[in-house]
Write a protein that holds these residues in place. Structure first.
Motif, PDB file in Angstrom:
ATOM      1  N   GLU B  63       5.821 -17.069  -2.621  1.00 27.21           N
ATOM      2  CA  GLU B  63       6.405 -18.088  -1.737  1.00 27.21           C
ATOM      3  C   GLU B  63       5.834 -17.947  -0.328  1.00 27.21           C
ATOM      4  O   GLU B  63       5.453 -18.927   0.316  1.00 27.21           O
ATOM      5  CB  GLU B  63       7.913 -17.899  -1.709  1.00 27.21           C
ATOM      6  CG  GLU B  63       8.668 -19.136  -1.264  1.00 27.21           C
ATOM      7  CD  GLU B  63      10.152 -18.871  -1.198  1.00 27.21           C
ATOM      8  OE1 GLU B  63      10.677 -18.241  -2.155  1.00 27.21           O
ATOM      9  OE2 GLU B  63      10.775 -19.276  -0.214  1.00 27.21           O
ATOM     10  N   ARG B  64       5.753 -16.706   0.112  1.00 26.79           N
ATOM     11  CA  ARG B  64       5.244 -16.423   1.456  1.00 26.79           C
ATOM     12  C   ARG B  64       3.793 -16.878   1.604  1.00 26.79           C
ATOM     13  O   ARG B  64       3.405 -17.469   2.609  1.00 26.79           O
ATOM     14  CB  ARG B  64       5.335 -14.927   1.703  1.00 26.79           C
ATOM     15  CG  ARG B  64       5.485 -14.559   3.123  1.00 26.79           C
ATOM     16  CD  ARG B  64       5.545 -13.068   3.241  1.00 26.79           C
ATOM     17  NE  ARG B  64       5.582 -12.749   4.627  1.00 26.79           N
ATOM     18  CZ  ARG B  64       6.691 -12.680   5.375  1.00 26.79           C
ATOM     19  NH1 ARG B  64       7.861 -12.870   4.813  1.00 26.79           N
ATOM     20  NH2 ARG B  64       6.638 -12.412   6.662  1.00 26.79           N
ATOM     21  N   MET B  65       2.983 -16.600   0.595  1.00 26.94           N
ATOM     22  CA  MET B  65       1.577 -16.996   0.596  1.00 26.94           C
ATOM     23  C   MET B  65       1.459 -18.504   0.659  1.00 26.94           C
ATOM     24  O   MET B  65       0.603 -19.040   1.361  1.00 26.94           O
ATOM     25  CB  MET B  65       0.856 -16.491  -0.665  1.00 26.94           C
ATOM     26  CG  MET B  65       0.629 -15.028  -0.701  1.00 26.94           C
ATOM     27  SD  MET B  65      -0.592 -14.500   0.487  1.00 26.94           S
ATOM     28  CE  MET B  65       0.320 -13.264   1.321  1.00 26.94           C
ATOM     29  N   GLY B  66       2.300 -19.194  -0.087  1.00 25.70           N
ATOM     30  CA  GLY B  66       2.278 -20.651  -0.091  1.00 25.70           C
ATOM     31  C   GLY B  66       2.540 -21.213   1.284  1.00 25.70           C
ATOM     32  O   GLY B  66       1.826 -22.093   1.767  1.00 25.70           O
ATOM     33  N   LYS B  68       2.172 -19.635   4.137  1.00 20.29           N
ATOM     34  CA  LYS B  68       1.096 -19.235   5.032  1.00 20.29           C
ATOM     35  C   LYS B  68      -0.128 -20.131   4.831  1.00 20.29           C
ATOM     36  O   LYS B  68      -0.762 -20.563   5.782  1.00 20.29           O
ATOM     37  CB  LYS B  68       0.726 -17.776   4.728  1.00 20.29           C
ATOM     38  CG  LYS B  68      -0.043 -17.097   5.815  1.00 20.29           C
ATOM     39  CD  LYS B  68       0.839 -16.680   6.961  1.00 20.29           C
ATOM     40  CE  LYS B  68       0.006 -16.220   8.135  1.00 20.29           C
ATOM     41  NZ  LYS B  68       0.784 -15.963   9.330  1.00 20.29           N
ATOM     42  N   LEU B  69      -0.455 -20.422   3.588  1.00 17.61           N
ATOM     43  CA  LEU B  69      -1.593 -21.285   3.261  1.00 17.61           C
ATOM     44  C   LEU B  69      -1.390 -22.668   3.867  1.00 17.61           C
ATOM     45  O   LEU B  69      -2.307 -23.226   4.475  1.00 17.61           O
ATOM     46  CB  LEU B  69      -1.732 -21.441   1.747  1.00 17.61           C
ATOM     47  CG  LEU B  69      -2.753 -20.551   1.054  1.00 17.61           C
ATOM     48  CD1 LEU B  69      -2.712 -20.805  -0.430  1.00 17.61           C
ATOM     49  CD2 LEU B  69      -4.141 -20.797   1.585  1.00 17.61           C
ATOM     50  N   LEU B  72      -1.764 -22.466   7.671  1.00 18.75           N
ATOM     51  CA  LEU B  72      -3.160 -22.328   8.098  1.00 18.75           C
ATOM     52  C   LEU B  72      -3.938 -23.610   7.844  1.00 18.75           C
ATOM     53  O   LEU B  72      -4.782 -23.992   8.650  1.00 18.75           O
ATOM     54  CB  LEU B  72      -3.821 -21.147   7.380  1.00 18.75           C
ATOM     55  CG  LEU B  72      -3.346 -19.781   7.836  1.00 18.75           C
ATOM     56  CD1 LEU B  72      -3.769 -18.706   6.857  1.00 18.75           C
ATOM     57  CD2 LEU B  72      -3.869 -19.441   9.216  1.00 18.75           C
ATOM     58  N   SER B  73      -3.659 -24.281   6.750  1.00 19.04           N
ATOM     59  CA  SER B  73      -4.323 -25.553   6.459  1.00 19.04           C
ATOM     60  C   SER B  73      -3.960 -26.590   7.503  1.00 19.04           C
ATOM     61  O   SER B  73      -4.820 -27.345   7.964  1.00 19.04           O
ATOM     62  CB  SER B  73      -3.905 -26.082   5.087  1.00 19.04           C
ATOM     63  OG  SER B  73      -4.284 -25.184   4.100  1.00 19.04           O
ATOM     64  N   LEU B  74      -2.695 -26.634   7.897  1.00 17.17           N
ATOM     65  CA  LEU B  74      -2.264 -27.595   8.925  1.00 17.17           C
ATOM     66  C   LEU B  74      -2.932 -27.286  10.254  1.00 17.17           C
ATOM     67  O   LEU B  74      -3.363 -28.191  10.962  1.00 17.17           O
ATOM     68  CB  LEU B  74      -0.739 -27.566   9.081  1.00 17.17           C
ATOM     69  CG  LEU B  74       0.047 -28.252   7.972  1.00 17.17           C
ATOM     70  CD1 LEU B  74       1.540 -27.998   8.132  1.00 17.17           C
ATOM     71  CD2 LEU B  74      -0.200 -29.754   7.977  1.00 17.17           C
ATOM     72  N   GLN B  75      -3.049 -25.974  10.573  1.00 12.72           N
ATOM     73  CA  GLN B  75      -3.729 -25.586  11.812  1.00 12.72           C
ATOM     74  C   GLN B  75      -5.171 -26.069  11.803  1.00 12.72           C
ATOM     75  O   GLN B  75      -5.675 -26.595  12.798  1.00 12.72           O
ATOM     76  CB  GLN B  75      -3.731 -24.055  11.948  1.00 12.72           C
ATOM     77  CG  GLN B  75      -2.485 -23.501  12.574  1.00 12.72           C
ATOM     78  CD  GLN B  75      -2.503 -21.989  12.608  1.00 12.72           C
ATOM     79  OE1 GLN B  75      -3.558 -21.361  12.508  1.00 12.72           O
ATOM     80  NE2 GLN B  75      -1.345 -21.392  12.755  1.00 12.72           N
ATOM     81  N   ASP B  76      -5.840 -25.901  10.659  1.00 11.23           N
ATOM     82  CA  ASP B  76      -7.227 -26.365  10.528  1.00 11.23           C
ATOM     83  C   ASP B  76      -7.322 -27.857  10.745  1.00 11.23           C
ATOM     84  O   ASP B  76      -8.237 -28.354  11.390  1.00 11.23           O
ATOM     85  CB  ASP B  76      -7.757 -26.044   9.118  1.00 11.23           C
ATOM     86  CG  ASP B  76      -8.207 -24.613   9.027  1.00 11.23           C
ATOM     87  OD1 ASP B  76      -8.428 -24.145   7.894  1.00 11.23           O
ATOM     88  OD2 ASP B  76      -8.326 -23.968  10.073  1.00 11.23           O
ATOM     89  N   GLU B  77      -6.345 -28.574  10.153  1.00  7.48           N
ATOM     90  CA  GLU B  77      -6.360 -30.025  10.256  1.00  7.48           C
ATOM     91  C   GLU B  77      -6.162 -30.449  11.713  1.00  7.48           C
ATOM     92  O   GLU B  77      -6.826 -31.358  12.202  1.00  7.48           O
ATOM     93  CB  GLU B  77      -5.261 -30.612   9.392  1.00  7.48           C
ATOM     94  CG  GLU B  77      -5.533 -32.062   9.007  1.00  7.48           C
ATOM     95  CD  GLU B  77      -4.358 -32.686   8.285  1.00  7.48           C
ATOM     96  OE1 GLU B  77      -3.657 -31.956   7.573  1.00  7.48           O
ATOM     97  OE2 GLU B  77      -4.146 -33.884   8.468  1.00  7.48           O
ATOM     98  N   LEU B  79      -6.955 -28.721  14.364  1.00 13.27           N
ATOM     99  CA  LEU B  79      -8.194 -28.378  15.071  1.00 13.27           C
ATOM    100  C   LEU B  79      -9.249 -29.440  14.818  1.00 13.27           C
ATOM    101  O   LEU B  79      -9.927 -29.895  15.753  1.00 13.27           O
ATOM    102  CB  LEU B  79      -8.686 -27.009  14.582  1.00 13.27           C
ATOM    103  CG  LEU B  79      -9.883 -26.406  15.294  1.00 13.27           C
ATOM    104  CD1 LEU B  79      -9.490 -25.954  16.689  1.00 13.27           C
ATOM    105  CD2 LEU B  79     -10.411 -25.196  14.531  1.00 13.27           C
ATOM    106  N   LEU B  80      -9.364 -29.851  13.559  1.00 16.42           N
ATOM    107  CA  LEU B  80     -10.358 -30.863  13.199  1.00 16.42           C
ATOM    108  C   LEU B  80     -10.068 -32.181  13.902  1.00 16.42           C
ATOM    109  O   LEU B  80     -10.967 -32.827  14.444  1.00 16.42           O
ATOM    110  CB  LEU B  80     -10.331 -31.061  11.686  1.00 16.42           C
ATOM    111  CG  LEU B  80     -11.504 -31.836  11.089  1.00 16.42           C
ATOM    112  CD1 LEU B  80     -12.762 -31.015  11.217  1.00 16.42           C
ATOM    113  CD2 LEU B  80     -11.232 -32.139   9.642  1.00 16.42           C
TER     114      LEU B  80
END
Lengths: 134, 90
Positions: B63-66, B68-69, B72-77, B79-80
């Motif tokens: 659950e924690r990994m999900g 976190k993923l 991090l994906s939202l952060q990337d988005e 930034l993009l």
């Protein structure tokens, strides 16, 4: 892109993402969770897991960037080598019909690999996922 | 491909992935909790308790990994988007 092909692509991305997710869970669990005296995660384990997740995601991005940068030239070289061998073969045999270029899938590489950086790939299938930024 | 079929495939994919997760969890917990001595066929109390805790922890890690993923994906988005907006205004 046709809607059907787009769905296929999305499913493939989702599948990649979920596989990476499962592998990440297993790897980080194996490395960070050592104390099975408690049912809940300890503070140390939580810190380790956060660091592990961040590291794996970033290394995945970097790997993807490097792969996308290197793969097109390797594919081009392969195609050129194949064309050379076909030309040599047809020159030896005479005016025989040249064989069609086999799918690059025969060598295990995907044909639909885009040359430009920022493809859909692992971690791109996540809701609102971004592309690699190297 | 019609949307219903796509939905069905997505559901099948999720089931496959849950099965994959289960297999990995089984392997990981077995490795952590059951030492390869095999003197007795029965599970000892320690091994049983360890396996229970291991499963609980593994699911929490999952659950924690999900989360976190996704984070991090939202952060990337973000930034993009910012990068794209930056190049758009110049």
């Amino acid at each position: 892109m046709e809607p059907g092909a787009e769905h296929q692509q999305q499913l493939r991305s989702l599948r990649d993402f979920l596989l990476v997710y499962n592998r990440m869970t297993e790897l980080c669990f194996r490395h960070c969770v050592c104390n099975l005296n408690y049912r809940l995660l300890t503070g140390r384990e939580e810190t380790c897991l956060d660091a592990c997740a961040g590291k794996l995601v970033r290394s995945n991005h970097r790997l993807m960037s490097a792969y996308v940068a290197l793969m097109p030239s390797i594919m081009q070289r392969r195609v050129a080598d194949y064309e050379t061998s076909v030309a040599q073969g047809s020159a030896q045999e005479g005016p025989a019909a040249p064989a069609a270029l086999p799918g690059a899938g025969a060598h295990g590489a995907p044909l639909d690999l885009p040359a430009a950086p920022g493809p859909d790939g692992p971690l791109q299938g996540a809701p609102g996922a971004g592309t690699s930024h190297g | 491909m019609d949307p219903l079929r796509a939905q069905q495939l997505a559901a099948e994919l999720e089931v496959d992935m849950m099965a994959d997760m289960y297999n990995r969890m089984t392997q990981a917990c077995h490795r952590k909790c059951v030492p390869p001595h095999y003197k007795d066929a029965e599970l000892s109390k320690g091994e049983s308790v360890c396996l229970d805790r291991c499963v609980a922890k593994y699911l929490e890690v999952h659950e924690r990994m999900g989360k976190k993923l996704t984070e991090l994906s939202l952060q990337d988005e973000e930034l993009l988007k910012r990068m794209q907006q930056g190049t758009g205004t110049t």
